[in-house]
Scaffold this motif. Structure first.
Motif, PDB file in Angstrom:
ATOM      1  N   LEU A 138       6.705  -5.950   3.111  1.00  0.00           N
ATOM      2  CA  LEU A 138       7.060  -4.584   3.469  1.00  0.00           C
ATOM      3  C   LEU A 138       8.149  -4.159   2.502  1.00  0.00           C
ATOM      4  N   VAL A 139       7.945  -3.029   1.831  1.00  0.00           N
ATOM      5  CA  VAL A 139       8.894  -2.520   0.844  1.00  0.00           C
ATOM      6  C   VAL A 139       9.186  -1.072   1.202  1.00  0.00           C
ATOM      7  N   CYS A 140      10.468  -0.696   1.212  1.00  0.00           N
ATOM      8  CA  CYS A 140      10.785   0.702   1.505  1.00  0.00           C
ATOM      9  C   CYS A 140      11.972   1.162   0.678  1.00  0.00           C
ATOM     10  N   TRP A 141      12.023   2.472   0.479  1.00  0.00           N
ATOM     11  CA  TRP A 141      13.121   3.077  -0.256  1.00  0.00           C
ATOM     12  C   TRP A 141      13.249   4.537   0.146  1.00  0.00           C
ATOM     13  N   ILE A 142      14.419   5.083  -0.162  1.00  0.00           N
ATOM     14  CA  ILE A 142      14.694   6.504   0.060  1.00  0.00           C
ATOM     15  C   ILE A 142      14.794   7.146  -1.320  1.00  0.00           C
ATOM     16  N   VAL A 143      13.942   8.125  -1.572  1.00  0.00           N
ATOM     17  CA  VAL A 143      13.966   8.823  -2.860  1.00  0.00           C
ATOM     18  C   VAL A 143      15.174   9.739  -2.908  1.00  0.00           C
ATOM     19  N   LYS A 144      15.360  10.502  -1.847  1.00  0.00           N
ATOM     20  CA  LYS A 144      16.534  11.345  -1.633  1.00  0.00           C
ATOM     21  C   LYS A 144      16.486  11.737  -0.163  1.00  0.00           C
ATOM     22  N   PRO A 145      17.537  12.310   0.387  1.00  0.00           N
ATOM     23  CA  PRO A 145      17.492  12.653   1.814  1.00  0.00           C
ATOM     24  C   PRO A 145      16.221  13.437   2.152  1.00  0.00           C
ATOM     25  N   GLY A 146      15.512  12.950   3.160  1.00  0.00           N
ATOM     26  CA  GLY A 146      14.272  13.594   3.583  1.00  0.00           C
ATOM     27  C   GLY A 146      13.018  12.976   3.009  1.00  0.00           C
ATOM     28  N   ILE A 147      13.155  12.096   2.014  1.00  0.00           N
ATOM     29  CA  ILE A 147      11.983  11.441   1.430  1.00  0.00           C
ATOM     30  C   ILE A 147      12.145   9.933   1.589  1.00  0.00           C
ATOM     31  N   HIS A 148      11.377   9.375   2.501  1.00  0.00           N
ATOM     32  CA  HIS A 148      11.388   7.943   2.766  1.00  0.00           C
ATOM     33  C   HIS A 148       9.979   7.410   2.523  1.00  0.00           C
ATOM     34  N   VAL A 149       9.878   6.313   1.789  1.00  0.00           N
ATOM     35  CA  VAL A 149       8.588   5.721   1.454  1.00  0.00           C
ATOM     36  C   VAL A 149       8.566   4.283   1.956  1.00  0.00           C
ATOM     37  N   THR A 203       3.009   4.841   3.516  1.00  0.00           N
ATOM     38  CA  THR A 203       3.320   5.987   4.357  1.00  0.00           C
ATOM     39  C   THR A 203       4.634   6.574   3.858  1.00  0.00           C
ATOM     40  N   ALA A 204       4.709   7.900   3.897  1.00  0.00           N
ATOM     41  CA  ALA A 204       5.923   8.574   3.439  1.00  0.00           C
ATOM     42  C   ALA A 204       6.008   9.955   4.074  1.00  0.00           C
ATOM     43  N   MET A 205       7.231  10.435   4.218  1.00  0.00           N
ATOM     44  CA  MET A 205       7.470  11.807   4.634  1.00  0.00           C
ATOM     45  C   MET A 205       8.037  12.517   3.412  1.00  0.00           C
ATOM     46  N   MET A 206       7.370  13.592   3.006  1.00  0.00           N
ATOM     47  CA  MET A 206       7.696  14.234   1.742  1.00  0.00           C
ATOM     48  C   MET A 206       8.075  15.711   1.927  1.00  0.00           C
ATOM     49  N   PRO A 207       9.240  16.118   1.437  1.00  0.00           N
ATOM     50  CA  PRO A 207       9.531  17.548   1.399  1.00  0.00           C
ATOM     51  C   PRO A 207       8.823  18.181   0.209  1.00  0.00           C
ATOM     52  N   PRO A 208       8.850  19.463  -0.019  1.00  0.00           N
ATOM     53  CA  PRO A 208       9.781  20.391   0.613  1.00  0.00           C
ATOM     54  C   PRO A 208       9.343  20.860   1.995  1.00  0.00           C
ATOM     55  N   ASN A 209       8.088  20.752   2.322  1.00  0.00           N
ATOM     56  CA  ASN A 209       7.619  21.255   3.613  1.00  0.00           C
ATOM     57  C   ASN A 209       7.307  20.140   4.593  1.00  0.00           C
ATOM     58  N   GLN A 210       7.876  18.949   4.351  1.00  0.00           N
ATOM     59  CA  GLN A 210       7.723  17.803   5.233  1.00  0.00           C
ATOM     60  C   GLN A 210       6.259  17.452   5.495  1.00  0.00           C
ATOM     61  N   TRP A 211       5.552  17.155   4.433  1.00  0.00           N
ATOM     62  CA  TRP A 211       4.161  16.729   4.578  1.00  0.00           C
ATOM     63  C   TRP A 211       4.097  15.208   4.569  1.00  0.00           C
ATOM     64  N   GLU A 212       3.102  14.679   5.238  1.00  0.00           N
ATOM     65  CA  GLU A 212       2.949  13.247   5.367  1.00  0.00           C
ATOM     66  C   GLU A 212       2.016  12.697   4.290  1.00  0.00           C
ATOM     67  N   PHE A 213       2.409  11.571   3.720  1.00  0.00           N
ATOM     68  CA  PHE A 213       1.554  10.821   2.814  1.00  0.00           C
ATOM     69  C   PHE A 213       1.195   9.525   3.523  1.00  0.00           C
ATOM     70  N   PHE A 214      -0.094   9.253   3.675  1.00  0.00           N
ATOM     71  CA  PHE A 214      -0.573   8.056   4.369  1.00  0.00           C
ATOM     72  C   PHE A 214      -1.839   7.640   3.649  1.00  0.00           C
ATOM     73  N   ASP A 215      -1.791   6.523   2.916  1.00  0.00           N
ATOM     74  CA  ASP A 215      -2.909   6.190   2.039  1.00  0.00           C
ATOM     75  C   ASP A 215      -3.011   4.679   1.862  1.00  0.00           C
ATOM     76  N   ILE A 216      -4.080   4.284   1.221  1.00  0.00           N
ATOM     77  CA  ILE A 216      -4.332   2.902   0.838  1.00  0.00           C
ATOM     78  C   ILE A 216      -4.671   2.910  -0.651  1.00  0.00           C
ATOM     79  N   GLY A 217      -4.306   1.837  -1.332  1.00  0.00           N
ATOM     80  CA  GLY A 217      -4.601   1.769  -2.753  1.00  0.00           C
ATOM     81  C   GLY A 217      -4.991   0.371  -3.176  1.00  0.00           C
TER      82      GLY A 217
END
Length: 127
Positions: free
Chosen positions: A75-86, A100-114
């Motif tokens: 499990l790996v996680c980081w904060i890009v800047k306040p409001g963006i957590h991956v 999984t990530a929560m992405m601004p500017p409009n707080q959209w969700e990223f949920f994917d497999i690669g």
């Protein structure tokens, strides 16, 4: 309809459980099912990711946390800047990334497999 939910004041981080630097020196390339293509390089306390699918070649280096969940599973996680957590689950056995990530500017969700396309160890980066 737009609901405004008040945010609580900032709180101190709550970090528990074991962490690992076992990924230090790993360089991996992966592609999400939605098309983004990355190369990620791990040091002991920072990771650098390169967006290879962007002609501008976006690159970012940030502190991260990692936890070994099982052999070859992290499990790996980081904060890009306040409001963006991956957060990623990196599965070297199955050559997959789950994100999984929560992405601004409009707080959209990223949920994917690669798919992990390549993994190598750069021994000059081990921590």
């Amino acid at each position: 309809m737009t609901d405004t939910v008040p945010l609580p004041s900032p709180q101190p981080d709550r970090i528990g459980g074991p962490s690992t630097t076992e990924l230090a020196g790993i360089v991996m390339e992966y592609r999400y099912s939605t098309g983004s293509h990355y190369r990620m390089e791990f040091a002991a306390d920072k990771l650098t990711f390169h967006l290879l699918s962007d002609p501008a070649g976006h690159t970012r280096t940030l502190p991260y946390r990692a936890r070994k969940l099982h052999d070859d599973l992290f499990l790996v996680c980081w904060i890009v800047k306040p409001g963006i957590h991956v957060a990623l689950v990196v599965d070297f056995t199955r050559d997959q990334i789950h994100a999984t990530a929560m992405m601004p500017p409009n707080q959209w969700e990223f949920f994917d497999i690669g798919d992990i396309l390549d993994v190598r160890r750069d021994d000059t980066e081990q921590g």
